[in-house]
Design a protein around this motif. Structure first.
Motif, PDB file in Angstrom:
ATOM      1  N   ALA A 300       2.836  -5.760  -5.038  1.00 59.77           N
ATOM      2  CA  ALA A 300       2.506  -4.412  -4.576  1.00 59.77           C
ATOM      3  C   ALA A 300       1.158  -4.412  -3.857  1.00 59.77           C
ATOM      4  CB  ALA A 300       2.486  -3.440  -5.759  1.00 59.77           C
ATOM      5  N   GLN A 301       0.200  -5.149  -4.410  1.00 64.71           N
ATOM      6  CA  GLN A 301      -1.111  -5.227  -3.769  1.00 64.71           C
ATOM      7  C   GLN A 301      -1.002  -5.901  -2.406  1.00 64.71           C
ATOM      8  OE1 GLN A 301      -3.372  -7.291  -6.752  1.00 64.71           O
ATOM      9  NE2 GLN A 301      -4.013  -5.414  -7.779  1.00 64.71           N
ATOM     10  N   ALA A 302      -0.178  -6.961  -2.335  1.00 62.98           N
ATOM     11  CA  ALA A 302       0.002  -7.664  -1.062  1.00 62.98           C
ATOM     12  C   ALA A 302       0.679  -6.750  -0.038  1.00 62.98           C
ATOM     13  CB  ALA A 302       0.830  -8.931  -1.277  1.00 62.98           C
ATOM     14  N   ASP A 303       1.714  -5.989  -0.488  1.00 65.14           N
ATOM     15  CA  ASP A 303       2.389  -5.058   0.421  1.00 65.14           C
ATOM     16  C   ASP A 303       1.427  -3.989   0.922  1.00 65.14           C
ATOM     17  OD1 ASP A 303       4.708  -6.474   0.041  1.00 65.14           O
ATOM     18  OD2 ASP A 303       5.555  -5.076  -1.436  1.00 65.14           O
ATOM     19  N   ALA A 304       0.595  -3.478  -0.006  1.00 65.18           N
ATOM     20  CA  ALA A 304      -0.370  -2.449   0.385  1.00 65.18           C
ATOM     21  C   ALA A 304      -1.376  -3.017   1.383  1.00 65.18           C
ATOM     22  CB  ALA A 304      -1.095  -1.908  -0.850  1.00 65.18           C
ATOM     23  N   GLU A 305      -1.801  -4.248   1.136  1.00 66.52           N
ATOM     24  CA  GLU A 305      -2.764  -4.877   2.047  1.00 66.52           C
ATOM     25  C   GLU A 305      -2.142  -5.096   3.429  1.00 66.52           C
ATOM     26  OE1 GLU A 305      -6.280  -6.303   3.424  1.00 66.52           O
ATOM     27  OE2 GLU A 305      -5.859  -5.276   1.528  1.00 66.52           O
ATOM     28  N   ARG A 306      -0.850  -5.538   3.430  1.00 68.84           N
ATOM     29  CA  ARG A 306      -0.169  -5.715   4.707  1.00 68.84           C
ATOM     30  C   ARG A 306      -0.022  -4.382   5.448  1.00 68.84           C
ATOM     31  NH1 ARG A 306       2.880  -9.643   1.860  1.00 68.84           N
ATOM     32  NH2 ARG A 306       4.450  -8.090   1.266  1.00 68.84           N
ATOM     33  N   ALA A 307       0.288  -3.304   4.681  1.00 65.96           N
ATOM     34  CA  ALA A 307       0.405  -1.986   5.303  1.00 65.96           C
ATOM     35  C   ALA A 307      -0.927  -1.544   5.902  1.00 65.96           C
ATOM     36  CB  ALA A 307       0.893  -0.958   4.277  1.00 65.96           C
ATOM     37  N   LYS A 308      -2.022  -1.795   5.182  1.00 64.46           N
ATOM     38  CA  LYS A 308      -3.346  -1.441   5.693  1.00 64.46           C
ATOM     39  C   LYS A 308      -3.659  -2.225   6.966  1.00 64.46           C
ATOM     40  CE  LYS A 308      -5.519  -0.209   1.280  1.00 64.46           C
ATOM     41  NZ  LYS A 308      -6.579  -0.601   0.305  1.00 64.46           N
ATOM     42  N   GLN A 309      -3.321  -3.524   6.925  1.00 66.57           N
ATOM     43  CA  GLN A 309      -3.583  -4.355   8.096  1.00 66.57           C
ATOM     44  C   GLN A 309      -2.757  -3.882   9.293  1.00 66.57           C
ATOM     45  OE1 GLN A 309      -2.809  -8.367   6.838  1.00 66.57           O
ATOM     46  NE2 GLN A 309      -4.695  -8.524   5.639  1.00 66.57           N
ATOM     47  N   GLU A 310      -1.496  -3.489   9.042  1.00 62.35           N
ATOM     48  CA  GLU A 310      -0.642  -2.996  10.121  1.00 62.35           C
ATOM     49  C   GLU A 310      -1.190  -1.687  10.685  1.00 62.35           C
ATOM     50  OE1 GLU A 310       2.510  -2.821  12.830  1.00 62.35           O
ATOM     51  OE2 GLU A 310       1.681  -4.458  11.621  1.00 62.35           O
ATOM     52  N   ALA A 311      -1.655  -0.806   9.775  1.00 60.73           N
ATOM     53  CA  ALA A 311      -2.233   0.461  10.227  1.00 60.73           C
ATOM     54  C   ALA A 311      -3.488   0.213  11.062  1.00 60.73           C
ATOM     55  CB  ALA A 311      -2.561   1.349   9.032  1.00 60.73           C
ATOM     56  N   ARG A 312      -4.311  -0.729  10.596  1.00 62.25           N
ATOM     57  CA  ARG A 312      -5.521  -1.053  11.361  1.00 62.25           C
ATOM     58  C   ARG A 312      -5.157  -1.659  12.721  1.00 62.25           C
ATOM     59  NH1 ARG A 312      -7.714  -2.549   6.148  1.00 62.25           N
ATOM     60  NH2 ARG A 312      -7.025  -4.709   6.455  1.00 62.25           N
ATOM     61  N   ARG A 313      -4.085  -2.466  12.733  1.00 58.77           N
ATOM     62  CA  ARG A 313      -3.659  -3.083  13.995  1.00 58.77           C
ATOM     63  C   ARG A 313      -3.175  -2.018  14.994  1.00 58.77           C
ATOM     64  NH1 ARG A 313       0.731  -4.682  16.603  1.00 58.77           N
ATOM     65  NH2 ARG A 313       2.115  -3.852  14.992  1.00 58.77           N
ATOM     66  N   VAL A 314      -2.349  -1.076  14.492  1.00 51.74           N
ATOM     67  CA  VAL A 314      -1.844  -0.012  15.361  1.00 51.74           C
ATOM     68  C   VAL A 314      -2.988   0.844  15.874  1.00 51.74           C
ATOM     69  CG1 VAL A 314      -0.435   2.076  15.403  1.00 51.74           C
ATOM     70  CG2 VAL A 314       0.427   0.016  14.266  1.00 51.74           C
TER      71      VAL A 314
END
Length: 405
Positions: A300-314
């Motif tokens: 869950a932490q990894a998924d949340a981190e990936r989501a944050k990274q994707e949001a930052r990328r967008v």
């Protein structure tokens, strides 16, 4: 030490626990065969011996309970421990074949304390605990454990606890010291009249091992059998007839009692083993559940981190696109107005307007020369536009409204 005295065979009991084949650790260098030899020699010297090769924790504890009952009030009570041992908190522990610990405190329930065993042999007139101690190895270091013996509790005044090693022996020599001591004890007990002091000396490797407590010396020679009825006075033979019949029944009763006691001990051992296995299974299940929960949390932490990274990328891409658009907007230069298409009047009006703005100082001659270009550049700078010296259509309309053209 007092001079050696003889102890009656009927009061001699011994327990020999030998752990060689460990489930989670390397084998002990002192084999079960050596323990069997020592047990057999003790039997030859009149000891009632309980032998337990490669016992689990539950079986070793059951054997110790049976031995404790026999040691109560006995003349001699000996315990020989052969196998891996460790020390912690001022106590030394004998590790059974299924011992598995993750922290030092696990020893209290998963191993046997020599301090407690010393209290048991202290119930006899004279007692001794002899630990032929080898050094174990664990998959990962466990804080607080020591390979050398410790014994900080009070020793019963009629008992002695002897270790084949001590702080004077390097850890690398502990196993060799145990092997030598076990071999020396087996040879000593083959003698017809060994003594307790001699036994203590050979187990402690001539003083290099650790000895806790002090007892009077006792001869370990097997006592001579009691005189038979034939050797007694004739007058005393007749009264013994009834007693002889009674005594002939006693061995059968004793054997039956021993058989029942043995069966009960085995049943208790099986029950304890089952309880231990169930407890172990529950621990393993709890550990597996904890690992799964931890894995879920980490996922869950990894998924949340990936989501944050994707949001930052967008967001970064959007910012880049906006910046590029803004840059293009500022960098784009409109097509300039062709001066040749302007009439004399329009050129003069441009020069006049630039003079009115304080940007043009030349003559009003309709010539778009250097002074006029310089004035147009000043006008473009004042509007934060691209500085070219040539008016765009938008700038031309702003400078000369329709009504002026």
């Amino acid at each position: 030490m007092m001079s050696a005295v003889s102890a009656q065979a009927a009061g001699r009991v011994a327990l020999v626990l030998v752990a060689e084949d460990y489930q989670k650790m390397p084998k002990s260098s002192v084999g079960a065969k050596r323990g069997s030899e020592i047990a057999e020699e003790l039997k030859q010297h009149g000891f009632d011996v309980i032998v337990s090769p490669n016992p689990s924790n539950a079986i070793a504890r059951a054997n110790l309970r049976d031995f404790a009952a026999k040691a109560e009030g006995a003349d001699l009570a000996f315990v020989a421990l052969i196998g891996h041992g460790v020390s912690w908190g001022g106590q030394t522990f004998f590790l059974t074949t299924n011992t598995e610990i993750g922290r030092a405190a696990d020893l209290l329930s998963r191993a046997l304390s020599t301090t407690n065993i010393a209290q048991i042999v202290g119930r006899a007139q004279t007692g001794g605990v002899f630990f032929f101690m080898t050094s174990p190895s664990f998959d990962s270091p466990i804080e607080g454990l020591d390979a050398r013996p410790q014994f900080t509790s009070d020793v019963p005044k009629n008992a002695v606890t002897v270790f084949s090693s001590s702080a004077r022996i390097p850890v690398s020599r502990i196993d060799a010291a145990a092997e030598q001591a076990a071999e020396a004890v087996a040879k000593l007990l083959q003698q017809p009249s060994p003594s307790l002091n001699e036994l203590i000396k050979v187990v402690s490797s001539g003083g290099m091992g650790a000895v806790f407590g002090r007892v009077d010396d006792v001869s370990l020679a097997k006592p001579a059998p009691a005189p038979s009825a034939i050797e007694r006075p004739v007058a005393a033979v007749a009264p013994q007839v009834v007693s002889s019949v009674q005594k002939s029944e006693e061995p059968d009763g004793r054997l039956e009692a021993e058989r029942r006691a043995r069966e009960q001990a085995e049943a208790r051992a099986r029950d304890e083993q089952l309880r231990a296995e169930r407890a172990q299974a529950e621990v393993l299940k709890a550990q597996a559940d904890a690992k799964k929960a931890q894995a879920d949390v980490e996922k869950a932490q990894a998924d949340a981190e990936r989501a944050k990274q994707e949001a930052r990328r967008v967001e970064a891409q959007a910012q880049i696109a906006a910046a590029q658009a803004e840059e293009l907007r500022h960098a784009s230069v409109a097509t300039p107005v062709d001066d040749a298409q302007l009439g004399q009047k329009q050129r003069r009006l441009i020069q006049q307007r630039l003079r009115d703005l304080g940007l043009y100082t030349g003559p009003i001659d309709a010539i778009m020369g250097p002074l006029t270009r310089e004035a147009i550049m000043g006008y473009q700078k004042s509007r934060n536009a691209a500085v070219t010296g040539y008016l765009t259509a938008e700038q031309f309309d702003a400078l000369l409204p329709k009504e002026m053209q």
